[in-house]
Design an enzyme around this catalytic site. Structure first.
Site, PDB file in Angstrom:
ATOM      1  N   LYS A  50      25.403  18.823  16.197  1.00  0.00           N
ATOM      2  CA  LYS A  50      25.386  18.116  14.908  1.00  0.00           C
ATOM      3  C   LYS A  50      24.199  18.163  14.244  1.00  0.00           C
ATOM      4  CE  LYS A  50      24.507  13.532  17.555  1.00  0.00           C
ATOM      5  NZ  LYS A  50      25.168  12.352  17.948  1.00  0.00           N
TER       6      LYS A  50
ATOM      7  N   ARG B  18      31.120   0.779  17.828  1.00  0.00           N
ATOM      8  CA  ARG B  18      30.885   1.652  16.848  1.00  0.00           C
ATOM      9  C   ARG B  18      31.983   2.660  16.641  1.00  0.00           C
ATOM     10  NH1 ARG B  18      25.727   5.635  17.513  1.00  0.00           N
ATOM     11  NH2 ARG B  18      27.318   6.587  18.684  1.00  0.00           N
TER      12      ARG B  18
ATOM     13  N   TYR C 292      -2.061   6.777  -3.936  1.00  0.00           N
ATOM     14  CA  TYR C 292      -1.439   5.635  -4.394  1.00  0.00           C
ATOM     15  C   TYR C 292      -2.074   4.121  -3.851  1.00  0.00           C
ATOM     16  CZ  TYR C 292       1.794   8.925  -6.699  1.00  0.00           C
ATOM     17  OH  TYR C 292       2.238   9.836  -7.200  1.00  0.00           O
TER      18      TYR C 292
ATOM     19  N   MET D 247       5.192  11.805  -1.672  1.00  0.00           N
ATOM     20  CA  MET D 247       6.625  12.704  -1.741  1.00  0.00           C
ATOM     21  C   MET D 247       6.143  14.144  -1.122  1.00  0.00           C
ATOM     22  SD  MET D 247       9.679  13.185  -4.408  1.00  0.00           S
ATOM     23  CE  MET D 247       9.869  11.451  -4.580  1.00  0.00           C
TER      24      MET D 247
END
Ligand SMILES: *Cc1c(COP(=O)(O)O)cnc(C)c1O
Length: 371
Positions: free
Chosen positions: A40, A134, A262, A310
Protein backbone atom coordinates in the site's frame (compact mmCIF):
# COMPACT_ATOMS: atom_id res chain seq x y z
CA UNK A 1 32.17 7.96 -11.72
CA UNK A 2 30.20 10.83 -13.22
CA UNK A 3 26.52 10.87 -12.34
CA UNK A 4 23.94 11.47 -15.06
CA UNK A 5 22.99 15.14 -15.32
CA UNK A 6 19.55 14.61 -13.80
CA UNK A 7 20.97 13.33 -10.53
CA UNK A 8 23.03 16.48 -10.23
CA UNK A 9 20.23 18.90 -10.99
CA UNK A 10 17.39 17.69 -8.84
CA UNK A 11 16.67 15.84 -5.64
CA UNK A 12 16.82 12.09 -6.12
CA UNK A 13 15.37 9.22 -4.14
CA UNK A 14 17.28 6.02 -4.75
CA UNK A 15 15.60 2.73 -3.87
CA UNK A 16 17.83 -0.23 -3.08
CA UNK A 17 15.92 -3.34 -4.15
CA UNK A 18 18.65 -5.63 -2.82
CA UNK A 19 17.79 -4.38 0.68
CA UNK A 20 14.11 -5.12 0.13
CA UNK A 21 15.04 -8.57 -1.20
CA UNK A 22 17.14 -9.32 1.87
CA UNK A 23 14.44 -8.09 4.26
CA UNK A 24 11.84 -10.20 2.46
CA UNK A 25 13.98 -13.31 2.78
CA UNK A 26 14.29 -12.66 6.50
CA UNK A 27 10.50 -12.69 6.94
CA UNK A 28 10.15 -15.75 4.72
CA UNK A 29 12.72 -17.50 6.93
CA UNK A 30 11.17 -16.61 10.29
CA UNK A 31 7.49 -16.43 9.31
CA UNK A 32 4.78 -18.97 8.55
CA UNK A 33 4.48 -20.54 5.08
CA UNK A 34 2.56 -17.60 3.67
CA UNK A 35 4.01 -14.09 3.76
CA UNK A 36 1.84 -11.30 2.38
CA UNK A 37 3.85 -8.31 1.16
CA UNK A 38 1.98 -5.10 1.98
CA UNK A 39 2.56 -2.68 -0.89
CA UNK A 40 0.00 0.00 0.00
CA UNK A 41 0.91 3.69 -0.24
CA UNK A 42 3.13 3.08 -3.27
CA UNK A 43 5.01 0.32 -1.53
CA UNK A 44 5.59 2.51 1.55
CA UNK A 45 6.98 5.15 -0.80
CA UNK A 46 9.49 2.73 -2.34
CA UNK A 47 7.47 2.02 -5.52
CA UNK A 48 4.50 -0.39 -5.52
CA UNK A 49 5.54 -2.42 -8.56
CA UNK A 50 9.22 -2.66 -7.60
CA UNK A 51 8.51 -3.68 -4.02
CA UNK A 52 5.84 -6.18 -5.11
CA UNK A 53 8.07 -7.81 -7.72
CA UNK A 54 11.06 -7.94 -5.40
CA UNK A 55 9.04 -9.39 -2.53
CA UNK A 56 7.52 -12.10 -4.71
CA UNK A 57 10.86 -12.95 -6.28
CA UNK A 58 12.20 -13.52 -2.77
CA UNK A 59 9.46 -15.72 -1.40
CA UNK A 60 6.41 -13.61 -0.56
CA UNK A 61 3.31 -15.56 -1.62
CA UNK A 62 0.61 -12.90 -1.29
CA UNK A 63 0.31 -9.15 -1.93
CA UNK A 64 -1.74 -6.76 0.16
CA UNK A 65 -3.14 -3.30 -0.51
CA UNK A 66 -5.79 -1.04 0.95
CA UNK A 67 -7.78 -0.02 -2.16
CA UNK A 68 -8.95 -1.82 -5.28
CA UNK A 69 -7.08 0.83 -7.29
CA UNK A 70 -3.82 -0.29 -5.71
CA UNK A 71 -4.76 -3.91 -6.37
CA UNK A 72 -5.29 -3.13 -10.04
CA UNK A 73 -1.86 -1.49 -10.08
CA UNK A 74 -0.38 -4.72 -8.72
CA UNK A 75 -1.99 -6.65 -11.59
CA UNK A 76 -0.84 -4.01 -14.08
CA UNK A 77 2.70 -4.68 -12.88
CA UNK A 78 2.25 -8.24 -14.14
CA UNK A 79 2.01 -10.00 -10.79
CA UNK A 80 -0.20 -13.07 -10.59
CA UNK A 81 -0.03 -13.89 -6.86
CA UNK A 82 -3.17 -13.64 -4.75
CA UNK A 83 -3.96 -10.05 -3.77
CA UNK A 84 -5.99 -8.89 -0.76
CA UNK A 85 -7.55 -5.42 -0.49
CA UNK A 86 -8.71 -4.44 2.98
CA UNK A 87 -10.02 -0.90 3.09
CA UNK A 88 -13.02 -0.24 0.93
CA UNK A 89 -16.31 1.64 1.07
CA UNK A 90 -19.55 -0.34 1.20
CA UNK A 91 -20.12 0.36 -2.51
CA UNK A 92 -16.71 -1.10 -3.41
CA UNK A 93 -16.30 -1.88 -7.11
CA UNK A 94 -16.75 -5.63 -6.76
CA UNK A 95 -16.73 -6.29 -10.51
CA UNK A 96 -13.26 -4.78 -10.85
CA UNK A 97 -12.05 -6.76 -7.84
CA UNK A 98 -13.35 -10.02 -9.30
CA UNK A 99 -12.03 -9.27 -12.78
CA UNK A 100 -8.55 -8.70 -11.35
CA UNK A 101 -8.79 -11.58 -8.88
CA UNK A 102 -8.50 -9.30 -5.86
CA UNK A 103 -9.75 -10.77 -2.57
CA UNK A 104 -11.77 -8.39 -0.41
CA UNK A 105 -11.66 -7.97 3.34
CA UNK A 106 -15.17 -7.74 4.76
CA UNK A 107 -15.38 -5.50 7.85
CA UNK A 108 -19.17 -5.39 8.37
CA UNK A 109 -22.47 -7.02 7.50
CA UNK A 110 -23.26 -4.01 5.31
CA UNK A 111 -20.11 -4.59 3.28
CA UNK A 112 -20.94 -8.28 3.07
CA UNK A 113 -24.47 -7.62 1.81
CA UNK A 114 -23.15 -5.29 -0.90
CA UNK A 115 -20.46 -7.76 -1.97
CA UNK A 116 -22.83 -10.75 -1.92
CA UNK A 117 -25.36 -8.86 -3.96
CA UNK A 118 -22.86 -7.89 -6.65
CA UNK A 119 -23.06 -11.19 -8.49
CA UNK A 120 -20.26 -13.70 -8.81
CA UNK A 121 -18.38 -15.76 -6.31
CA UNK A 122 -16.20 -13.22 -4.48
CA UNK A 123 -13.25 -14.39 -2.39
CA UNK A 124 -13.41 -12.68 0.99
CA UNK A 125 -11.53 -12.46 4.28
CA UNK A 126 -13.64 -11.69 7.34
CA UNK A 127 -11.97 -8.70 8.97
CA UNK A 128 -12.36 -8.58 12.74
CA UNK A 129 -11.49 -5.64 14.96
CA UNK A 130 -9.09 -7.24 17.43
CA UNK A 131 -8.23 -4.16 19.43
CA UNK A 132 -7.86 -0.90 17.49
CA UNK A 133 -11.46 0.33 17.26
CA UNK A 134 -10.61 1.15 13.68
CA UNK A 135 -11.20 -1.07 10.67
CA UNK A 136 -12.84 -4.47 11.01
CA UNK A 137 -16.07 -5.66 12.58
CA UNK A 138 -16.64 -4.91 16.26
CA UNK A 139 -17.02 -8.07 18.37
CA UNK A 140 -20.74 -7.59 18.91
CA UNK A 141 -21.23 -7.80 15.15
CA UNK A 142 -19.28 -11.03 14.69
CA UNK A 143 -22.18 -13.49 15.13
CA UNK A 144 -24.27 -11.69 12.50
CA UNK A 145 -21.28 -11.35 10.17
CA UNK A 146 -20.44 -15.06 10.44
CA UNK A 147 -24.05 -16.14 9.89
CA UNK A 148 -24.45 -13.83 6.90
CA UNK A 149 -21.14 -14.99 5.45
CA UNK A 150 -22.23 -18.61 5.74
CA UNK A 151 -25.54 -17.79 4.02
CA UNK A 152 -23.72 -15.98 1.22
CA UNK A 153 -21.31 -18.85 0.84
CA UNK A 154 -24.14 -21.39 0.60
CA UNK A 155 -25.76 -19.14 -2.01
CA UNK A 156 -22.55 -19.23 -4.05
CA UNK A 157 -22.01 -15.48 -3.65
CA UNK A 158 -18.79 -15.49 -1.65
CA UNK A 159 -16.03 -17.87 -0.69
CA UNK A 160 -14.64 -17.19 2.81
CA UNK A 161 -10.95 -17.95 2.39
CA UNK A 162 -9.55 -15.96 5.30
CA UNK A 163 -10.17 -14.41 8.67
CA UNK A 164 -8.01 -11.51 9.79
CA UNK A 165 -7.29 -9.16 12.67
CA UNK A 166 -4.69 -6.54 13.44
CA UNK A 167 -2.74 -5.74 16.61
CA UNK A 168 -2.51 -2.34 18.28
CA UNK A 169 0.49 -2.78 20.53
CA UNK A 170 3.05 -4.86 18.68
CA UNK A 171 5.61 -2.06 18.96
CA UNK A 172 5.50 -2.96 22.67
CA UNK A 173 6.24 -6.71 22.73
CA UNK A 174 4.32 -8.65 25.37
CA UNK A 175 1.69 -5.97 25.90
CA UNK A 176 -1.50 -7.45 27.34
CA UNK A 177 -3.68 -5.71 24.74
CA UNK A 178 -2.12 -7.86 22.05
CA UNK A 179 -2.65 -11.02 24.08
CA UNK A 180 -6.32 -10.02 24.12
CA UNK A 181 -6.11 -9.34 20.37
CA UNK A 182 -4.72 -12.80 19.68
CA UNK A 183 -7.36 -14.45 21.84
CA UNK A 184 -10.03 -12.37 20.14
CA UNK A 185 -8.98 -13.57 16.70
CA UNK A 186 -8.97 -17.21 17.82
CA UNK A 187 -12.42 -16.68 19.35
CA UNK A 188 -13.52 -15.31 15.98
CA UNK A 189 -12.09 -18.33 14.18
CA UNK A 190 -13.96 -20.71 16.52
CA UNK A 191 -17.15 -18.72 15.98
CA UNK A 192 -16.67 -18.90 12.19
CA UNK A 193 -16.21 -22.66 12.39
CA UNK A 194 -19.35 -23.03 14.46
CA UNK A 195 -21.15 -21.08 11.73
CA UNK A 196 -19.94 -23.67 9.22
CA UNK A 197 -17.20 -21.54 7.67
CA UNK A 198 -13.76 -23.02 6.96
CA UNK A 199 -11.37 -20.10 6.36
CA UNK A 200 -8.01 -21.66 5.58
CA UNK A 201 -5.98 -18.49 6.20
CA UNK A 202 -5.96 -16.96 9.66
CA UNK A 203 -3.81 -13.83 9.69
CA UNK A 204 -3.05 -11.27 12.36
CA UNK A 205 0.60 -10.23 12.60
CA UNK A 206 2.29 -7.35 10.81
CA UNK A 207 6.02 -6.55 10.97
CA UNK A 208 6.52 -6.09 14.70
CA UNK A 209 4.45 -9.06 15.89
CA UNK A 210 6.05 -11.28 13.26
CA UNK A 211 9.49 -10.40 14.60
CA UNK A 212 8.66 -10.69 18.29
CA UNK A 213 5.79 -13.16 18.71
CA UNK A 214 5.76 -16.47 16.81
CA UNK A 215 2.47 -17.22 18.56
CA UNK A 216 0.85 -14.54 16.42
CA UNK A 217 2.06 -15.92 13.06
CA UNK A 218 -0.89 -18.31 12.47
CA UNK A 219 -1.18 -19.13 8.74
CA UNK A 220 0.08 -15.90 7.20
CA UNK A 221 1.78 -12.66 8.22
CA UNK A 222 1.34 -9.28 6.54
CA UNK A 223 4.61 -7.38 6.20
CA UNK A 224 4.89 -3.77 5.09
CA UNK A 225 7.36 -1.66 7.08
CA UNK A 226 9.74 -4.57 7.55
CA UNK A 227 10.16 -5.09 3.82
CA UNK A 228 11.56 -1.59 3.50
CA UNK A 229 13.76 -1.89 6.57
CA UNK A 230 11.60 -0.39 9.30
CA UNK A 231 11.16 -2.47 12.46
CA UNK A 232 8.65 -0.83 14.84
CA UNK A 233 9.60 -3.34 17.58
CA UNK A 234 13.27 -2.34 17.51
CA UNK A 235 14.16 -6.03 17.84
CA UNK A 236 15.76 -6.77 14.50
CA UNK A 237 18.37 -5.21 12.28
CA UNK A 238 16.79 -4.86 8.85
CA UNK A 239 18.29 -3.10 5.84
CA UNK A 240 17.07 0.39 5.01
CA UNK A 241 16.35 0.82 1.34
CA UNK A 242 16.22 4.57 0.64
CA UNK A 243 18.72 7.31 -0.05
CA UNK A 244 17.59 10.90 -0.59
CA UNK A 245 20.11 13.27 -2.06
CA UNK A 246 19.96 16.82 -3.34
CA UNK A 247 22.44 19.03 -5.14
CA UNK A 248 23.45 22.26 -3.45
CA UNK A 249 21.63 24.93 -5.48
CA UNK A 250 23.47 27.97 -4.16
CA UNK A 251 26.00 28.94 -1.49
CA UNK A 252 26.47 32.25 0.21
CA UNK A 253 28.97 33.52 2.73
CA UNK A 254 27.36 35.56 5.51
CA UNK A 255 28.56 37.38 8.61
CA UNK A 256 27.36 37.00 12.19
CA UNK A 257 23.87 38.18 13.09
CA UNK A 258 22.12 37.23 9.84
CA UNK A 259 18.55 35.96 10.12
CA UNK A 260 17.86 32.90 7.98
CA UNK A 261 14.56 32.11 6.28
CA UNK A 262 10.94 32.93 7.16
CA UNK A 263 10.57 34.38 10.63
CA UNK A 264 14.33 34.51 11.15
CA UNK A 265 14.01 31.54 13.50
CA UNK A 266 17.77 31.13 13.22
CA UNK A 267 20.37 33.88 13.35
CA UNK A 268 24.00 33.19 12.49
CA UNK A 269 26.34 33.37 15.46
CA UNK A 270 29.51 33.77 13.42
CA UNK A 271 30.62 34.24 9.83
CA UNK A 272 29.66 31.08 7.99
CA UNK A 273 28.60 29.58 4.69
CA UNK A 274 24.95 28.80 4.00
CA UNK A 275 24.15 26.15 1.43
CA UNK A 276 20.71 26.02 -0.17
CA UNK A 277 19.04 22.71 -0.98
CA UNK A 278 16.22 22.73 -3.55
CA UNK A 279 13.73 20.67 -1.58
CA UNK A 280 11.36 21.38 1.26
CA UNK A 281 8.22 20.17 2.95
CA UNK A 282 6.42 19.72 -0.37
CA UNK A 283 9.10 17.17 -1.12
CA UNK A 284 8.65 15.39 2.18
CA UNK A 285 11.14 17.08 4.49
CA UNK A 286 8.97 17.64 7.54
CA UNK A 287 8.78 21.29 8.57
CA UNK A 288 8.56 20.09 12.17
CA UNK A 289 12.19 18.95 11.89
CA UNK A 290 13.36 22.58 11.44
CA UNK A 291 15.98 23.55 13.99
CA UNK A 292 16.94 19.92 14.70
CA UNK A 293 17.57 18.21 11.38
CA UNK A 294 21.01 17.58 9.91
CA UNK A 295 22.21 16.60 6.46
CA UNK A 296 25.51 15.32 5.19
CA UNK A 297 27.42 17.85 3.08
CA UNK A 298 31.03 17.40 1.98
CA UNK A 299 31.19 14.31 4.18
CA UNK A 300 30.14 16.16 7.34
CA UNK A 301 26.94 16.45 9.30
CA UNK A 302 25.69 20.03 9.03
CA UNK A 303 22.64 21.56 10.73
CA UNK A 304 19.55 22.67 8.88
CA UNK A 305 19.00 26.31 9.88
CA UNK A 306 15.85 28.45 9.72
CA UNK A 307 12.52 26.85 8.91
CA UNK A 308 12.26 24.22 6.22
CA UNK A 309 10.08 25.93 3.65
CA UNK A 310 7.93 24.48 0.88
CA UNK A 311 10.66 24.15 -1.72
CA UNK A 312 13.92 24.95 0.00
CA UNK A 313 16.08 24.17 2.98
CA UNK A 314 19.15 26.04 4.24
CA UNK A 315 22.13 24.24 5.72
CA UNK A 316 24.91 25.88 7.74
CA UNK A 317 28.07 24.31 6.37
CA UNK A 318 30.48 26.48 8.41
CA UNK A 319 33.81 26.80 6.66
CA UNK A 320 33.53 23.62 4.60
CA UNK A 321 34.50 24.12 0.95
CA UNK A 322 31.04 23.59 -0.50
CA UNK A 323 30.20 24.50 -4.09
CA UNK A 324 26.91 24.66 -5.99
CA UNK A 325 26.29 21.22 -7.46
CA UNK A 326 27.84 19.35 -4.54
CA UNK A 327 25.67 16.53 -3.36
CA UNK A 328 23.98 16.64 0.04
CA UNK A 329 22.71 13.41 1.57
CA UNK A 330 19.41 14.12 3.32
CA UNK A 331 19.18 10.55 4.53
CA UNK A 332 20.64 7.20 3.60
CA UNK A 333 20.71 3.62 4.80
CA UNK A 334 23.45 4.37 7.34
CA UNK A 335 25.33 1.51 8.89
CA UNK A 336 28.72 2.35 7.42
CA UNK A 337 30.77 3.83 10.26
CA UNK A 338 32.81 6.00 7.92
CA UNK A 339 29.72 7.58 6.38
CA UNK A 340 27.78 9.42 9.02
CA UNK A 341 24.67 9.98 6.94
CA UNK A 342 21.41 10.75 8.72
CA UNK A 343 18.78 8.02 8.60
CA UNK A 344 15.02 8.05 8.16
CA UNK A 345 14.76 7.10 11.84
CA UNK A 346 16.66 10.26 12.80
CA UNK A 347 14.42 12.42 10.62
CA UNK A 348 11.43 10.81 12.31
CA UNK A 349 12.80 11.73 15.75
CA UNK A 350 13.59 15.28 14.62
CA UNK A 351 10.03 15.66 13.31
CA UNK A 352 8.35 13.95 16.25
CA UNK A 353 6.94 11.18 14.07
CA UNK A 354 7.62 7.61 12.93
CA UNK A 355 9.79 6.49 10.00
CA UNK A 356 6.70 5.30 8.10
CA UNK A 357 5.52 8.91 7.75
CA UNK A 358 8.86 10.04 6.37
CA UNK A 359 9.18 7.29 3.73
CA UNK A 360 5.58 7.58 2.54
CA UNK A 361 5.76 11.37 2.40
CA UNK A 362 8.41 11.99 -0.25
CA UNK A 363 6.84 14.27 -2.86
CA UNK A 364 6.30 13.79 -6.56
CA UNK A 365 8.93 16.32 -7.63
CA UNK A 366 11.69 14.11 -6.30
CA UNK A 367 13.16 11.99 -9.05
CA UNK A 368 13.04 8.23 -8.41
CA UNK A 369 15.93 5.98 -9.21
CA UNK A 370 16.03 2.23 -8.62
CA UNK A 371 19.03 0.03 -8.34
C1 LIG B 1 -0.33 -1.50 6.89
C2 LIG B 1 -0.86 -2.81 7.35
C3 LIG B 1 0.00 -3.88 7.58
C4 LIG B 1 1.50 -3.75 7.52
O1 LIG B 1 1.96 -3.32 8.77
P1 LIG B 1 3.54 -3.14 9.03
O2 LIG B 1 3.65 -2.87 10.45
O3 LIG B 1 3.93 -1.98 8.17
O4 LIG B 1 4.18 -4.41 8.60
C5 LIG B 1 -0.55 -5.10 7.92
N1 LIG B 1 -1.87 -5.26 8.03
C6 LIG B 1 -2.74 -4.24 7.83
C7 LIG B 1 -4.20 -4.49 7.98
C8 LIG B 1 -2.27 -2.98 7.51
O5 LIG B 1 -3.12 -1.97 7.31
Amino acid sequence: MSAPTATRTCATLTVDLAAIAENTRHFVRVGPPDVLAVVKADGFGHGLADVARTAVANGATWLGVTSITEGVAVRAAGLTEPVLSWLNPVDVDVATAVRHRIDLAVPSTRHLAAIAGAGGRVRVHLQLDTGLARDGAAPDEWPDLMAAARQAELAGQVEVVGIMGHLAMSAYPGHSADEHGKQALLRGVAMAERAGLRPSLRHLAATAATLTDPGAHLDMVRIGAGLVGIDPSGSTRLRRALRLTAPVAQVRRVGAGVGVGYGHTSVTGRPTTLALLPLGYADGLPRAASGRAQVLVAGRRCPVVGVISMDQTVVDVGDLPVEPGDEAVVFGPGGQPAVDEPTVEEWAVWAGTIPHEIVTGIGHRVRRSVR
